[in-house]
Write an enzyme that holds these catalytic residues in place. Structure first.
Site, mmCIF file in Angstrom:
data_model
loop_
_atom_site.group_PDB
_atom_site.id
_atom_site.type_symbol
_atom_site.label_atom_id
_atom_site.label_comp_id
_atom_site.label_asym_id
_atom_site.label_seq_id
_atom_site.Cartn_x
_atom_site.Cartn_y
_atom_site.Cartn_z
ATOM 1 N N LYS A 145 0.836 -1.235 -0.033
ATOM 2 C CA LYS A 145 -0.182 0.024 0.129
ATOM 3 C C LYS A 145 0.886 1.012 -0.116
ATOM 4 C CE LYS A 145 -1.906 2.956 2.083
ATOM 5 N NZ LYS A 145 -1.723 4.559 1.440
ATOM 6 N N GLU A 148 -0.462 7.510 -1.065
ATOM 7 C CA GLU A 148 -1.430 8.183 -2.046
ATOM 8 C C GLU A 148 -1.072 9.634 -2.786
ATOM 9 O OE1 GLU A 148 -1.559 7.839 1.259
ATOM 10 O OE2 GLU A 148 -3.483 8.756 2.056
ATOM 11 N N CYS A 150 13.576 11.196 6.133
ATOM 12 C CA CYS A 150 13.558 10.623 7.761
ATOM 13 C C CYS A 150 15.121 10.804 8.240
ATOM 14 C CB CYS A 150 13.260 9.423 7.684
ATOM 15 S SG CYS A 150 14.317 8.202 6.816
HETATM 16 P P1 NAD Z 1 2.295 9.273 6.924
HETATM 17 O O1 NAD Z 1 2.226 8.548 8.320
HETATM 18 O O2 NAD Z 1 1.400 10.349 6.763
HETATM 19 O O3 NAD Z 1 1.936 7.972 5.772
HETATM 20 C C1 NAD Z 1 2.627 6.903 5.574
HETATM 21 C C2 NAD Z 1 1.514 5.776 5.277
HETATM 22 O O4 NAD Z 1 0.441 5.820 6.217
HETATM 23 C C3 NAD Z 1 0.909 6.288 3.953
HETATM 24 O O5 NAD Z 1 0.861 4.889 3.078
HETATM 25 C C4 NAD Z 1 -0.494 6.735 4.179
HETATM 26 O O6 NAD Z 1 -1.219 6.554 3.319
HETATM 27 C C5 NAD Z 1 -0.570 5.990 5.662
HETATM 28 N N1 NAD Z 1 -1.812 6.602 6.604
HETATM 29 C C6 NAD Z 1 -1.598 8.117 6.772
HETATM 30 N N2 NAD Z 1 -2.394 8.389 7.667
HETATM 31 C C7 NAD Z 1 -3.042 7.265 8.088
HETATM 32 C C8 NAD Z 1 -4.132 7.027 9.220
HETATM 33 N N3 NAD Z 1 -4.556 7.680 9.730
HETATM 34 N N4 NAD Z 1 -4.105 5.785 9.466
HETATM 35 C C9 NAD Z 1 -3.697 4.605 8.453
HETATM 36 N N5 NAD Z 1 -2.755 4.856 7.848
HETATM 37 C C10 NAD Z 1 -2.430 6.233 7.493
HETATM 38 O O7 NAD Z 1 3.749 9.627 6.549
HETATM 39 P P2 NAD Z 1 4.164 10.354 5.223
HETATM 40 O O8 NAD Z 1 4.020 11.911 5.259
HETATM 41 O O9 NAD Z 1 3.587 9.763 3.905
HETATM 42 O O10 NAD Z 1 5.820 10.130 5.196
HETATM 43 C C11 NAD Z 1 6.807 11.160 5.890
HETATM 44 C C12 NAD Z 1 6.967 10.738 7.453
HETATM 45 O O11 NAD Z 1 7.789 9.233 7.009
HETATM 46 C C13 NAD Z 1 8.028 11.340 8.277
HETATM 47 O O12 NAD Z 1 7.741 11.488 9.465
HETATM 48 C C14 NAD Z 1 9.325 10.632 7.813
HETATM 49 O O13 NAD Z 1 10.329 10.554 9.057
HETATM 50 C C15 NAD Z 1 8.830 9.283 8.022
HETATM 51 N N6 NAD Z 1 9.802 8.460 7.603
HETATM 52 C C16 NAD Z 1 10.623 7.403 8.071
HETATM 53 C C17 NAD Z 1 11.665 6.894 7.945
HETATM 54 C C18 NAD Z 1 12.375 5.860 8.797
HETATM 55 O O14 NAD Z 1 13.066 4.882 8.120
HETATM 56 N N7 NAD Z 1 12.269 6.043 10.117
HETATM 57 C C19 NAD Z 1 11.906 6.541 6.401
HETATM 58 C C20 NAD Z 1 10.932 7.289 5.506
HETATM 59 C C21 NAD Z 1 10.205 8.251 6.012
#
Ligand code: NAD
Length: 496
Positions: free
Chosen positions: A174, A177, A282
């Protein structure tokens, strides 16, 4: 007519039937270019059912036959990665060279996974009790779910599916989006490599799709990467359902600069790690912790470099692209107002940037803020944009205590020519990935990768070998051996 990115189920692109879609933008143009399907229950079930049906056949396929497909996938990826980079730039906004860089880091994991015949080996002990032998094997789990963030649409899913597939599992991915097309492109590549129907599925969607994976009894494990609140939610839901889970969250990475550091190297590193991918990493450096009296000289060098950076369309050879959406751009920019209100000093304000791109693009130029109070949300929040803060401290100990008091523990770095200080830092710092004169210390594929504290819930591994490490806390150190032209002394570990 606007195209809608659908799903990939049973090795076919499947159009959306849910009637729900979300916009996908080209951030450098500032316009909606596509829609993406948001799956409903029927589509979620179809993707999981496809993976479930494929599992018995795929897991019983010989290791040798599976490896041939993974090898072929690697060759195709290598030959065609330019196409994938263009897709990433058109939906995420990062510059083309950076998009290619993320594919290369993902490809490391594909290359690691082609060693599966060795990695998946078990152990054999003869005569552990009289006449009794013991052996262990590793078996594929079944259907595995992957939920990924927007900021690495190719690399982050690639941390997981090459290993999952090579080990005999079937996958439902997944993606975010915000930039879904890269995953459909990857699915087509797997098909071209000969992967059987149902082994790799892409389910586009939002929370409904995520919850569908979390709550399906047919999904054995979840690998999640995203923001901390969602990472925690994923971890908790998986725990309730008894699923295996690795759930990687957000970050707020600091770089500690000692007065003896090579300031040219520090300034280059702060620029690269603070503004690369417009700070949407990240492992981005968000805070430079300057041990006085180094701050003024360092700021001067950083500002000189910032003046030369070109912000603009990633297809035009610029250094830094736009932010992913207008909403995110506005949120990041709002922290500059907060900084002023909280008494910090804005040294460079990116809001006035003249970007080399369409006026409607989601632009915010590199921003530098000095004397950021550690009580300010500018210091505490993960901003996820091109905003670099400077915090001044008096001593090494004060800097380490500050970093260790943070809620996150993803990455950090020390810049110094003092091998003893570097060695102490790697021991004392409570962060998962540690750089010594390396600002983004992401280890290569076969090492453990992951943060501490609120940067990771569950298993300590995103990829790499499992095993004893499951019961230990991983810390990966990446150190730069300084070239004499960069200030001398080699930074090896002390020999005593
Ligand atoms: P996000 O948490 O908004 O989304 C991540 C995924 O979760 C997406 O597929 C999204 O559709 C889903 N999602 C969003 N809201 C949700 C909800 N309420 N319930 C269930 N699923 C949901 O993150 P983002 O903005 O896409 O990515 C950026 C974040 O990812 C930053 O915080 C970054 O630090 C983190 N990140 C961490 C690493 C790591 O290795 N720790 C690597 C890359 C990115």
């Amino acid at each position: 007519m606007t195209t809608t990115v659908g799903h990939w189920i049973d090795n076919k692109e499947v159009p959306s039937t849910s009637g729900r879609t979300a916009p996908v933008y080209d951030p450098a143009l500032g316009v909606e270019t596509k829609r993406v399907a948001l799956a409903n229950a029927a589509e979620i079930n179809a993707a999981i059912a496809s993976a479930k049906k494929a599992f018995p056949g795929w897991s019983k396929t010989s290791l040798a036959a599976r490896q041939q497909i993974v090898f072929k996938f690697r060759e195709l990826l290598n030959a065609k990665k330019g196409e994938l980079a263009e897709i990433i730039t058109s939906e995420h906004g990062k510059v083309l060279s950076d998009a290619l860089g993320e594919i290369t880091r993902g490809q490391e994991v594909v290359e690691f996974a082609v060693g599966m015949p060795q990695l998946i080996k078990g152990y054999y002990s003869e005569n552990v009790s009289t006449g009794v032998d013991v052996y262990s094997t590793r078996q594929a789990l079944g259907v595995v779910g992957i939920i990924s963030p927007f900021n690495f649409p190719a690399m982050v899913p690639m941390w997981f599916y090459p290993i999952a597939i090579a080990a005999g599992n079937t996958v439902v991915l997944k993606p975010s989006e915000k930039d879904p097309t890269a995953s459909i492109w990857i699915a087509k590549l797997w098909k071209e490599a000969g992967l059987p129907d149902g082994v790799f599925n892409v389910l586009n969607g939002d929370k409904e799709s995520v919850d569908g994976l979390l709550h399906s009894p047919d999904v054995e494990s979840i690998s999640f990467v995203g923001s901390t609140p969602i990472a925690r939610y994923i971890y908790e839901e998986c725990a309730k359902a008894g699923k295996r889970v690795q759930s990687l969250g957000g970050a707020k990475n600091h770089m500690l600069v000692l007065p003896d550091a090579d300031l040219e190297l520090v300034a280059d590193s702060a620029i690269n790690a603070g503004f690369g991918s417009a700070g949407e990493r990240c492992m981005a450096i968000s805070v430079v912790v300057a041990v006085e009296p180094v701050a003024d000289a360092l700021i001067e060098k950083i500002v000189t470099r910032m003046d030369k950076l070109r912000t603009g369309d990633g297809r035009r050879g610029c250094d830094m692209g736009p932010l992913v959406t207008k909403e995110h751009r506005d949120k990041v920019a709002s922290y500059i107002d907060v900084a002023v209100k909280d008494g910090a000093k804005v040294v460079v304000d990116g809001r006035g940037v003249k970007a080399d791109g369409e006026a409607a693009g989601f632009w915010l130029g590199p921003t530098l803020i000095d004397q950021v109070p550690t009580t300010s949300s500018v210091y505490k929040d993960e901003i996820f944009g091109p905003v670099l803060s400077i915090v001044r401290v008096k001593t090494y100990d004060e800097g380490v205590a500050l970093i260790n008091s943070g809620a996150f523990g993803n990455g950090t770095a020390i810049f110094t020519n003092d091998g003893g200080a570097a060695r102490r830092f790697q021991n004392e710092i409570q962060v998962g990935m540690v750089g010594i004169n390396v600002p983004i210390p992401v280890p290569v594929a076969y090492y453990s990768f992951g943060g501490w504290k609120q940067s990771l819930f569950g298993d300590t591994k995103a990829h790499g070998e499992e095993g004893v490490h499951f019961f230990t806390r991983g810390k990966a150190i990446t150190s730069r051996w300084l070239d004499p032209s960069h200030g001398g002394i080699n930074l090896g570990f002390p020999q005593n």
